[in-house]
Structures are given as structure tokens and as C-alpha cells.
Design a protein around this motif. Structure first.
Motif, PDB file in Angstrom:
ATOM      1  N   GLU A  52       0.810  -1.218   0.000  1.00  0.00           N
ATOM      2  CA  GLU A  52       0.000   0.000   0.000  1.00  0.00           C
ATOM      3  C   GLU A  52       0.846   1.271   0.000  1.00  0.00           C
ATOM      4  O   GLU A  52       0.358   2.345  -0.361  1.00  0.00           O
ATOM      5  CB  GLU A  52      -0.944   0.006   1.197  1.00  0.00           C
ATOM      6  CG  GLU A  52      -0.260  -0.060   2.554  1.00  0.00           C
ATOM      7  CD  GLU A  52      -1.261  -0.116   3.699  1.00  0.00           C
ATOM      8  OE1 GLU A  52      -2.426   0.282   3.502  1.00  0.00           O
ATOM      9  OE2 GLU A  52      -0.868  -0.550   4.807  1.00  0.00           O
ATOM     10  N   HIS A  53       2.118   1.162   0.406  1.00  0.00           N
ATOM     11  CA  HIS A  53       3.041   2.293   0.391  1.00  0.00           C
ATOM     12  C   HIS A  53       4.356   1.838  -0.245  1.00  0.00           C
ATOM     13  O   HIS A  53       5.359   1.636   0.449  1.00  0.00           O
ATOM     14  CB  HIS A  53       3.295   2.808   1.815  1.00  0.00           C
ATOM     15  CG  HIS A  53       2.067   3.260   2.527  1.00  0.00           C
ATOM     16  ND1 HIS A  53       1.298   4.315   2.089  1.00  0.00           N
ATOM     17  CD2 HIS A  53       1.450   2.787   3.653  1.00  0.00           C
ATOM     18  CE1 HIS A  53       0.273   4.485   2.920  1.00  0.00           C
ATOM     19  NE2 HIS A  53       0.339   3.575   3.867  1.00  0.00           N
ATOM     20  N   PRO A  54       4.379   1.699  -1.572  1.00  0.00           N
ATOM     21  CA  PRO A  54       5.558   1.115  -2.226  1.00  0.00           C
ATOM     22  C   PRO A  54       6.771   2.030  -2.291  1.00  0.00           C
ATOM     23  O   PRO A  54       7.883   1.557  -2.546  1.00  0.00           O
ATOM     24  CB  PRO A  54       5.042   0.792  -3.628  1.00  0.00           C
ATOM     25  CG  PRO A  54       3.920   1.761  -3.853  1.00  0.00           C
ATOM     26  CD  PRO A  54       3.273   1.947  -2.524  1.00  0.00           C
ATOM     27  N   ASN A  55       6.579   3.336  -2.086  1.00  0.00           N
ATOM     28  CA  ASN A  55       7.688   4.289  -2.165  1.00  0.00           C
ATOM     29  C   ASN A  55       7.687   5.179  -0.926  1.00  0.00           C
ATOM     30  O   ASN A  55       7.491   6.393  -1.001  1.00  0.00           O
ATOM     31  CB  ASN A  55       7.582   5.138  -3.435  1.00  0.00           C
ATOM     32  CG  ASN A  55       7.740   4.325  -4.695  1.00  0.00           C
ATOM     33  OD1 ASN A  55       8.815   3.813  -4.986  1.00  0.00           O
ATOM     34  ND2 ASN A  55       6.647   4.169  -5.437  1.00  0.00           N
ATOM     35  N   SER A  56       7.921   4.565   0.214  1.00  0.00           N
ATOM     36  CA  SER A  56       7.821   5.269   1.490  1.00  0.00           C
ATOM     37  C   SER A  56       8.834   6.406   1.591  1.00  0.00           C
ATOM     38  O   SER A  56       9.961   6.308   1.094  1.00  0.00           O
ATOM     39  CB  SER A  56       8.029   4.294   2.647  1.00  0.00           C
ATOM     40  OG  SER A  56       9.286   3.652   2.549  1.00  0.00           O
ATOM     41  N   THR A  57       8.410   7.489   2.251  1.00  0.00           N
ATOM     42  CA  THR A  57       9.289   8.626   2.535  1.00  0.00           C
ATOM     43  C   THR A  57       9.220   8.937   4.023  1.00  0.00           C
ATOM     44  O   THR A  57       8.177   9.375   4.525  1.00  0.00           O
ATOM     45  CB  THR A  57       8.879   9.880   1.744  1.00  0.00           C
ATOM     46  OG1 THR A  57       8.887   9.598   0.346  1.00  0.00           O
ATOM     47  CG2 THR A  57       9.830  11.031   2.035  1.00  0.00           C
ATOM     48  N   PRO A  58      10.300   8.719   4.770  1.00  0.00           N
ATOM     49  CA  PRO A  58      10.286   9.020   6.198  1.00  0.00           C
ATOM     50  C   PRO A  58      10.431  10.520   6.457  1.00  0.00           C
ATOM     51  O   PRO A  58      11.275  11.189   5.861  1.00  0.00           O
ATOM     52  CB  PRO A  58      11.487   8.244   6.733  1.00  0.00           C
ATOM     53  CG  PRO A  58      12.426   8.171   5.570  1.00  0.00           C
ATOM     54  CD  PRO A  58      11.566   8.100   4.343  1.00  0.00           C
ATOM     55  N   ILE A  59       9.599  11.022   7.365  1.00  0.00           N
ATOM     56  CA  ILE A  59       9.651  12.421   7.780  1.00  0.00           C
ATOM     57  C   ILE A  59       9.701  12.447   9.303  1.00  0.00           C
ATOM     58  O   ILE A  59       8.777  11.975   9.967  1.00  0.00           O
ATOM     59  CB  ILE A  59       8.433  13.213   7.282  1.00  0.00           C
ATOM     60  CG1 ILE A  59       8.353  13.169   5.750  1.00  0.00           C
ATOM     61  CG2 ILE A  59       8.496  14.662   7.779  1.00  0.00           C
ATOM     62  CD1 ILE A  59       7.071  13.779   5.196  1.00  0.00           C
ATOM     63  N   ILE A  60      10.783  12.974   9.853  1.00  0.00           N
ATOM     64  CA  ILE A  60      10.940  13.092  11.298  1.00  0.00           C
ATOM     65  C   ILE A  60      10.747  14.548  11.695  1.00  0.00           C
ATOM     66  O   ILE A  60      11.352  15.450  11.109  1.00  0.00           O
ATOM     67  CB  ILE A  60      12.326  12.611  11.754  1.00  0.00           C
ATOM     68  CG1 ILE A  60      12.548  11.154  11.358  1.00  0.00           C
ATOM     69  CG2 ILE A  60      12.502  12.794  13.260  1.00  0.00           C
ATOM     70  CD1 ILE A  60      13.952  10.647  11.652  1.00  0.00           C
ATOM     71  N   ILE A  61       9.899  14.776  12.715  1.00  0.00           N
ATOM     72  CA  ILE A  61       9.644  16.126  13.205  1.00  0.00           C
ATOM     73  C   ILE A  61      10.003  16.155  14.689  1.00  0.00           C
ATOM     74  O   ILE A  61       9.361  15.496  15.510  1.00  0.00           O
ATOM     75  CB  ILE A  61       8.178  16.530  12.996  1.00  0.00           C
ATOM     76  CG1 ILE A  61       7.842  16.499  11.498  1.00  0.00           C
ATOM     77  CG2 ILE A  61       7.912  17.915  13.584  1.00  0.00           C
ATOM     78  CD1 ILE A  61       6.388  16.786  11.184  1.00  0.00           C
ATOM     79  N   PRO A  96       4.205   9.348   2.522  1.00  0.00           N
ATOM     80  CA  PRO A  96       4.844   9.893   3.726  1.00  0.00           C
ATOM     81  C   PRO A  96       4.580   9.034   4.961  1.00  0.00           C
ATOM     82  O   PRO A  96       3.463   8.557   5.183  1.00  0.00           O
ATOM     83  CB  PRO A  96       4.203  11.273   3.866  1.00  0.00           C
ATOM     84  CG  PRO A  96       2.884  11.148   3.151  1.00  0.00           C
ATOM     85  CD  PRO A  96       3.135  10.216   2.013  1.00  0.00           C
ATOM     86  N   GLN A  97       5.613   8.845   5.752  1.00  0.00           N
ATOM     87  CA  GLN A  97       5.525   8.155   7.033  1.00  0.00           C
ATOM     88  C   GLN A  97       6.165   9.065   8.075  1.00  0.00           C
ATOM     89  O   GLN A  97       7.355   9.381   7.974  1.00  0.00           O
ATOM     90  CB  GLN A  97       6.213   6.786   6.962  1.00  0.00           C
ATOM     91  CG  GLN A  97       5.567   5.872   5.937  1.00  0.00           C
ATOM     92  CD  GLN A  97       6.214   4.508   5.824  1.00  0.00           C
ATOM     93  OE1 GLN A  97       7.260   4.240   6.419  1.00  0.00           O
ATOM     94  NE2 GLN A  97       5.612   3.626   5.037  1.00  0.00           N
ATOM     95  N   ILE A  98       5.384   9.488   9.069  1.00  0.00           N
ATOM     96  CA  ILE A  98       5.789  10.560   9.974  1.00  0.00           C
ATOM     97  C   ILE A  98       6.100  10.025  11.365  1.00  0.00           C
ATOM     98  O   ILE A  98       5.333   9.256  11.936  1.00  0.00           O
ATOM     99  CB  ILE A  98       4.697  11.644  10.054  1.00  0.00           C
ATOM    100  CG1 ILE A  98       4.506  12.289   8.671  1.00  0.00           C
ATOM    101  CG2 ILE A  98       5.060  12.713  11.086  1.00  0.00           C
ATOM    102  CD1 ILE A  98       3.363  13.294   8.610  1.00  0.00           C
ATOM    103  N   MET A  99       7.227  10.448  11.889  1.00  0.00           N
ATOM    104  CA  MET A  99       7.644  10.165  13.262  1.00  0.00           C
ATOM    105  C   MET A  99       7.858  11.492  13.993  1.00  0.00           C
ATOM    106  O   MET A  99       8.367  12.454  13.414  1.00  0.00           O
ATOM    107  CB  MET A  99       8.971   9.387  13.275  1.00  0.00           C
ATOM    108  CG  MET A  99       9.638   9.298  14.638  1.00  0.00           C
ATOM    109  SD  MET A  99      11.430   9.110  14.536  1.00  0.00           S
ATOM    110  CE  MET A  99      11.534   7.406  14.003  1.00  0.00           C
TER     111      MET A  99
END
Length: 301
Positions: A52-61, A96-99
Motif C-alpha cells: 500500500e506504500h511502495p515508495n515510502s518517505t520518512p519524515i521526522i519532526i 509519507p511516514q511521519i515520526m
């Protein structure tokens, strides 16, 4: 992590119940650091590709949770829906995957100088954000421990975007204070449980994390600890990636705008995509980012 998808209706329900109309201390109701966010208990946080998320992009805030940052935390909670929805609608990054990180002051003796959520893609982003402990610490030493976020990202995250495709993730810290000259062996062991051979100069830590993350720091001009000299110092370290923020309320729009600029969209078109006061605040924040190359969207340190 990073399963599921963000749904506006989920956010509307969660915000109505947990965020809207609430004080900062009510939104962030934890009175101690929960063990699930204790970096000593975390070998790695993972941002992984999936069907469902084949091209994940990690975003850390990374959020400053010291005493002067109540307004910052309030705005991030209230406008989380704006941040996530604008990223999805404008599509500056894929999947986008957010931490979130909560950052305090390790040398000053904060009990929880660093906390770390999971990378998530759905309403768990909000659920974990509001479980962070707002310690309200800090020590009047002229800095907070923002580079702890760099250490964790560099040594305790596994991200498919970089490992499989060579695409960097994004790391934003934000606060109203300066940074320490080094991370000490003592604080690294206390916070992470890691034993290192020597103190790590902050410039070396930045160079290490920059191998797989695009690193920015948002300098809050409205904070009680803000000094112009701190902004100058941040710019000596980060150059144009030290971003002056004149209005807390526009933090989500500034982050989204940076992501758009890093993907090659012109600064003028990004600014003009916002209305009124938002456009003015974004323009001020992004005015130094013209050095980003349009072909690759990268600045090498």
C-alpha cells in the motif's frame, strides 16, 4: 511501520475528542515518558515499503518540549491535520511516514530529554503525538539537545527510501534555542544506552545524519529563549537550512513548502500557492532556499 492511510474523518473525530479547544497540558496529558517512546527501549524505528506504500518517505519532526515551547506544541497538535493533508494533496513526497521526536535538555538533567514515536501513515500519527510527555524542562544553558534527534536518525532508524532507492528522508527539528557544541559520551549512554568511544562534535553528527536525511532546523522567533545570535549560529552550521519562523501558526505550511522546494518546485510558485498572511510567512521562511538545485533538490554539506 507506516501501515494504513490517513483519513480526514479519522482526524476530525480524534481532534474533536482530544485536541480542539483543549489546553496544551490537556492535549499532552502524560506526566512521565511512556516506555514505548523511551529510546533505550528502541533498537530501531523503521520506515518500510509495502504493497500500500511502495515508495515510502520518512519524515521526522523533532519538537522542543522545554518550558518555553507551549505555543509550538499547541499549534502542532491543532494543525496536524493541515500538515498531513497538505502533504497528501500537494504530493511533494511519496507515501509519507511521519515520526515525532520530543527534545529536551540532557545536560540540564531533564528526566526525558528525548522521546521517539513510530513512523506512521494513519491516525496513529496523532495518537502517538499526543502521548508525548511535555516535560517543560531546560536549564538556561543557551541550548537544547536538538542533535539527539540527529543521533537517533543516523544510528537507530532503518529506512527503505534510502537503503533501497538512495532517496533521503527528511528531518525537521524546531525550537527557540541554540545547540550544544557536542553530544557527550555520558548523555549518549544515559539517553540511548549506547556506549561510544568519545564525545561527538555536533558538526560531525550533522555530517553523519545528512548521509540519509535532509536536515532542517526551524528557529522559532516567538519563543521566550529566542536570540538573534542563536539564529546566526544555526546558519553557520546549517546554512540556508536554518529556517527563521516568525509565526508559529504557519509551521505546517512551512514544512510542506520546504518539501515542495526540495522536490524542485520554484520558491515563487510555492509561495504563490498560499493565500494572504500564510504566503508572506512562507516567503520569509523560504527566502534562503534558492541554492537548492532543481535537478536533484540536494545541498551537500
Amino acid at each position: 511501520m507506516g501501515y494504513g492511510g490517513w483519513k480526514p474523518e479519522d482526524w476530525a473525530r480524534y481532534s474533536a475528542k482530544k485536541v480542539a479547544g483543549q489546553s496544551t497540558s490537556t492535549i499532552y496529558a502524560s506526566r512521565v515518558m511512556t516506555s514505548e517512546f523511551d529510546p533505550k527501549q528502541v533498537a530501531f524505528r523503521e520506515s518500510r515499503d509495502s504493497s500500500e506504500h511502495p515508495n515510502s518517505t520518512p519524515i521526522i519532526i523533532g519538537l522542543d518540549v522545554t518550558g518555553s515551547m507551549s505555543l509550538l506544541l499547541q499549534v502542532v497538535a491543532e494543525k496536524l491535520g493541515v500538515l498531513v493533508q497538505e502533504i497528501l494533496d500537494r504530493n511533494p513526497v511519496t507515501d509519507p511516514q511521519i515520526m515525532f521526536n520530543a527534545i529536551g535538555d540532557a545536560p540540564a538533567g531533564d528526566s526525558a530529554p528525548f522521546q521517539v514515536t513510530q513512523f506512521e501513515s494513519d491516525i496513529r500519527i496523532a495518537e502517538q503525538l499526543t502521548k508525548l510527555y511535555f516535560e517543560k524542562g531546560g536549564g538556561g544553558n543557551g541550548f537544547e539537545s536538538y542533535p539527539l534527534a540527529w543521533y537517533f536518525a543516523a544510528r537507530h532508524t532503518k529506512i527503505d527510501s534510502f537503503d533501497k532507492q538512495g532517496r533521503k528522508g527528511f528531518l525537521f527539528t524546531m525550537g527557540d534555542d541554540g545547540y550544544p557544541e557536542q553530544l557527550t559520551q555520558r548523555e549518549i549512554q544515559r539517553v540511548f544506552g549506547d556506549v561510544v568511544e568519545a564525545d561527538i562534535p555536533v558538526a560531525e553528527m550533522l555530517a553523519e545524519v545528512n548521509r540519509k536525511y535532509e536536515v532542517f532546523h526551524l528557529c522559532m522567533a516567538q519563543g521566550g529563549s529566542h536570540r538573534d545570535s542563536d539564529l546566526e549560529k544555526w546558519r553557520e552550521l546549517l546554512g540556508e537550512r536554518a529556517i527563521r519562523v516568525s509565526d508559529y501558526q504557519r509551521i505546517p505550511e512551512i514544512i510542506v513548502s520546504i518539501l515542495e522546494a526540495m522536490r524542485g518546485r520554484s520558491i515563487d510558485s510555492v509561495v504563490n500557492s498560499w493565500d494572504g498572511t500564510t504566503a508572506l510567512v512562507v516567503k520569509e521562511a523560504l527566502k534562503g532556499l534558492t541554492g537548492i538545485t532543481k535537478s536533484k533538490g540536494l545541498i551537500e554539506f
